[in-house]
Design an enzyme around this catalytic site. Structure first.
Site, PDB file in Angstrom:
ATOM      1  N   ASN A  28      -3.697  -4.820  -3.775  1.00  0.00           N
ATOM      2  CA  ASN A  28      -4.346  -4.813  -2.526  1.00  0.00           C
ATOM      3  C   ASN A  28      -4.663  -3.208  -2.248  1.00  0.00           C
ATOM      4  O   ASN A  28      -3.632  -2.463  -1.833  1.00  0.00           O
ATOM      5  CB  ASN A  28      -3.731  -5.323  -1.388  1.00  0.00           C
ATOM      6  CG  ASN A  28      -4.299  -5.418  -0.384  1.00  0.00           C
ATOM      7  OD1 ASN A  28      -5.299  -4.882  -0.001  1.00  0.00           O
ATOM      8  ND2 ASN A  28      -3.754  -5.994   0.797  1.00  0.00           N
TER       9      ASN A  28
ATOM     10  N   ARG B 284      -7.210  -7.981  -4.403  1.00  0.00           N
ATOM     11  CA  ARG B 284      -7.883  -8.410  -2.946  1.00  0.00           C
ATOM     12  C   ARG B 284      -9.113  -7.459  -2.698  1.00  0.00           C
ATOM     13  O   ARG B 284      -9.155  -6.475  -3.103  1.00  0.00           O
ATOM     14  CB  ARG B 284      -6.835  -8.064  -1.802  1.00  0.00           C
ATOM     15  CG  ARG B 284      -7.431  -8.309  -0.509  1.00  0.00           C
ATOM     16  CD  ARG B 284      -6.591  -7.767   0.533  1.00  0.00           C
ATOM     17  NE  ARG B 284      -7.394  -8.060   1.833  1.00  0.00           N
ATOM     18  CZ  ARG B 284      -7.359  -7.442   2.766  1.00  0.00           C
ATOM     19  NH1 ARG B 284      -6.741  -6.326   3.069  1.00  0.00           N
ATOM     20  NH2 ARG B 284      -7.825  -7.824   4.024  1.00  0.00           N
TER      21      ARG B 284
ATOM     22  N   HIS C  53      -9.747 -12.572   6.428  1.00  0.00           N
ATOM     23  CA  HIS C  53      -8.459 -13.319   6.412  1.00  0.00           C
ATOM     24  C   HIS C  53      -8.491 -14.610   5.628  1.00  0.00           C
ATOM     25  O   HIS C  53      -7.703 -15.461   6.077  1.00  0.00           O
ATOM     26  CB  HIS C  53      -7.719 -13.261   7.911  1.00  0.00           C
ATOM     27  CG  HIS C  53      -7.424 -12.030   8.547  1.00  0.00           C
ATOM     28  ND1 HIS C  53      -7.680 -11.918  10.006  1.00  0.00           N
ATOM     29  CD2 HIS C  53      -6.752 -10.943   7.845  1.00  0.00           C
ATOM     30  CE1 HIS C  53      -7.142 -10.937  10.289  1.00  0.00           C
ATOM     31  NE2 HIS C  53      -6.701  -9.996   9.219  1.00  0.00           N
TER      32      HIS C  53
ATOM     33  N   ARG D  94      -8.010  -2.897  17.694  1.00  0.00           N
ATOM     34  CA  ARG D  94      -9.407  -3.492  17.772  1.00  0.00           C
ATOM     35  C   ARG D  94      -9.841  -4.104  18.930  1.00  0.00           C
ATOM     36  O   ARG D  94      -8.931  -4.965  19.173  1.00  0.00           O
ATOM     37  CB  ARG D  94      -9.975  -4.072  16.527  1.00  0.00           C
ATOM     38  CG  ARG D  94      -9.925  -3.401  15.126  1.00  0.00           C
ATOM     39  CD  ARG D  94     -10.358  -4.062  14.175  1.00  0.00           C
ATOM     40  NE  ARG D  94      -9.122  -4.111  13.128  1.00  0.00           N
ATOM     41  CZ  ARG D  94      -9.087  -4.838  12.105  1.00  0.00           C
ATOM     42  NH1 ARG D  94      -9.906  -6.038  11.941  1.00  0.00           N
ATOM     43  NH2 ARG D  94      -7.891  -4.785  11.328  1.00  0.00           N
TER      44      ARG D  94
ATOM     45  N   GLU E 219      -0.302 -14.164   1.317  1.00  0.00           N
ATOM     46  CA  GLU E 219      -1.753 -13.599   0.948  1.00  0.00           C
ATOM     47  C   GLU E 219      -1.501 -13.414  -0.697  1.00  0.00           C
ATOM     48  O   GLU E 219      -2.544 -13.599  -1.439  1.00  0.00           O
ATOM     49  CB  GLU E 219      -2.359 -12.469   1.843  1.00  0.00           C
ATOM     50  CG  GLU E 219      -2.818 -13.067   3.319  1.00  0.00           C
ATOM     51  CD  GLU E 219      -3.309 -11.827   3.882  1.00  0.00           C
ATOM     52  OE1 GLU E 219      -2.117 -11.317   4.592  1.00  0.00           O
ATOM     53  OE2 GLU E 219      -4.394 -11.664   4.156  1.00  0.00           O
TER      54      GLU E 219
END
Ligand code: ADP
Length: 400
Positions: free
Chosen positions: A9, A91, A180, A240, A384
């Site tokens: 990733n 990823r 996601h 965010r 993940e």
């Protein structure tokens, strides 16, 4: 370890990696950070469970060339020299509309990922860096791209279109994509298996990490999700803002003279829990501060939970029947108070929480936390990397 998959990733200055076998053996995992700077370092675990922490420029030589992604990957490769992986799974954040599932990487796939960079300018170029560096280091190993957006390609147009002129969609790809995806797919599949209805039913998932998003899943397919064209839309996150009035941009430009770049920076990096509390983007810090009477921390927690509940209620419109809610990500897996407060805002779902079970669910624990009436409520630690490894095996036809 046999038939391992190396999962990569790659961010703009970091690389997370994990070597994942087919059984329950210890994973070899680590993180390279601050790449491209004099503080580049890499830390991780070995197969025997021991840890390492390596500083590339440990004598602080100001003239030394900063370690690059390729240097870090070479170091990772050396660490793994006793465990030749069978394949590599990457990823990739944005697959646009082209990629509805994971694919084996070839020059055309790389060109498509490059083309999609306009939609994810911070992420896709970094993901490509990782792919290019690993291709150079492992030219004979098959490599697979697993996209964050792919799981959400099953959304119907009513969920993915914005109410803006059509040509912005047809000519420029302006639509809701969602992110996601590997996490929402993994936890909903896992909960449906644990609930005895594999790949069936209506689930609402809340992935609550530094980035946060919700998703509605029906019979294993994403029907709607809170993130949109970019990972800024939706619920409140660490730094965010999530949803704001689109008119805010004009207001800030007219009244504060801010450029679009500055507005984007503030909404992405200085907002969310950090912006509301003025204290931290870290939920642990805020929960503790709120308990000590810090009113701004309490407000940040209140807005976070209210917006999250509101998003879950909105997502429920995408499901014919709601069988269960799932919490995951660092906050979802650990913060019992946040789960309780959010569920408390959804009385019309008919959920009931078992307070004792809820309090016991943290630090990687997995299980049901409802009191048996109404929709089920699950805490499922996300995986993940495991999902990327599984999809990589699937694409290449490697046996689990
Ligand atoms: P990332 O999105 O970077 O993978 P994580 O999934 O690790 O992030 O989630 C990080 C968030 O989880 C932080 O806000 C952190 O404070 C929160 N978190 C972790 N443990 C707890 C806890 N015990 N209570 C509340 N929040 C927690």
């Amino acid at each position: 370890m046999s038939a391992c998959i190396l999962v990569i990733n790659c961010g703009s200055s970091s690389i997370k990696y994990a070597l994942i076998g087919t059984g329950a053996e210890q994973r070899i995992a680590g993180l390279a950070e601050n790449l491209g700077t004099a503080q580049a370092r890499i830390k991780g675990t070995q197969a025997d469970g021991s840890t390492f922490n390596y500083q590339f420029n440990d004598n602080n030589d100001a003239q030394a060339k900063p370690a690059s992604h390729a240097d870090a990957l070479q170091y990772i490769l050396n660490q793994l020299s006793n465990h030749q992986p069978a394949a590599i799974g990457h990823r990739v954040v944005h697959g646009g509309e082209k990629f509805t599932q994971a694919v084996q990487i070839d020059p055309q796939v790389m060109a498509s990922i490059r083309q999609t960079s306009a939609l994810a300018p911070l992420h896709n170029p970094a993901n490509l860096l990782g792919i290019e560096a690993t291709l150079a280091l492992f030219p004979s190993l098959p490599q697979v791209a697993v996209f964050d957006t792919a799981f959400h390609q099953s959304m119907p147009p009513q969920a993915y279109r914005y109410a803006i002129p059509e040509n912005l969609y047809t000519d420029y790809g302006v639509r809701r994509y969602g992110f996601h995806g590997t996490s929402h797919a993994y936890v909903s599949e896992r909960a449906s298996i644990l609930a005895g209805m594999p790949d069936q039913g209506g689930w609402l998932t809340a992935h609550l990490g530094n980035g946060c998003s919700t998703c509605a899943i029906w019979n294993g397919q994403s029907m709607d999700t809170s993130m949109g064209l970019t990972p800024l839309e939706g619920v409140v996150m660490g730094t965010r803002s999530g949803d704001v009035d689109p008119g805010l941009h004009r207001f800030l430009a007219d009244n504060l003279g801010w450029s679009l770049l500055k507005i984007d920076e503030v909404l992405n990096r200085n907002s969310g829990l950090l912006g509301l509390s003025g204290l931290s983007n870290d939920m642990r810090t805020l929960v503790d501060a709120a308990k000590q009477g810090n009113e701004k921390a309490q407000l940040a927690v209140d807005v976070f939970c209210y917006r999250l509940a509101k998003s879950l209620a909105a997502m429920s419109c995408a499901l014919p029947v709601l069988h269960g809610l799932i919490f995951t990500g660092g906050i979802g897996e650990n913060a019992a108070d946040i789960r309780a407060k959010t569920i408390g805002l959804l009385p019309h779902f008919g959920c009931t929480l078992d307070d004792e079970k809820n309090q016991r669910m943290y630090a990687g624990a997995e299980g049901r936390i409802d009191a048996g009436q109404g929709p089920q409520i699950w805490v499922i630690p996300t995986d993940e990397e495991g999902r990327i490894a599984a999809e990589t095996r699937q694409v290449l036809g490697l046996v689990e």
